[in-house]
Design an enzyme around this catalytic site. Structure first.
Site: not given
Length: 107
Positions: A31, A34
């Site tokens: 991600c 993230c």
């Protein structure tokens, strides 16, 4: 206190049974957003040492916990107090907003 790494084996002890607020970053290595907020989450861990816990939970390794807390988009950041989620943020957030949520849970 360093940033806590959570998984199925320590989630209950570190989050649900914690007497202090816990910010949990639900994330995954693939991600991009993230990875983008990871330094900010680490800063929060240092800033809140002794006052609150800051932890990361890899949803690929603990998909049952992500499902239990209805994490459908990452990053999702949740503030827990007394074993219950009291605030949820989806997507990257400003550090000040996350700190405010941690502080509010501490009251």
């Amino acid at each position: 206190m360093a940033l806590l790494e959570l998984d199925n084996t320590n989630f209950e002890a570190e989050v649900l049974k914690s007497s202090e607020p816990v910010l949990v970053d639900f994330w995954a290595p693939w991600c991009g957003p993230c990875r983008m907020i990871a330094p900010l989450v680490e800063e929060l861990a240092g800033d809140n040492e002794g006052k609150a816990k800051v932890a990361k939970l890899n949803i690929d390794d603990s998909s049952n916990l992500a499902e239990q807390y209805r994490v459908s988009s990452i990053p999702t950041l949740m503030v827990f107090m007394n074993g219950e989620p009291v605030e949820t943020f989806v997507g990257p957030q400003p550090k000040a907003k996350l700190q405010q949520a941690i502080d509010a849970a501490r009251v």
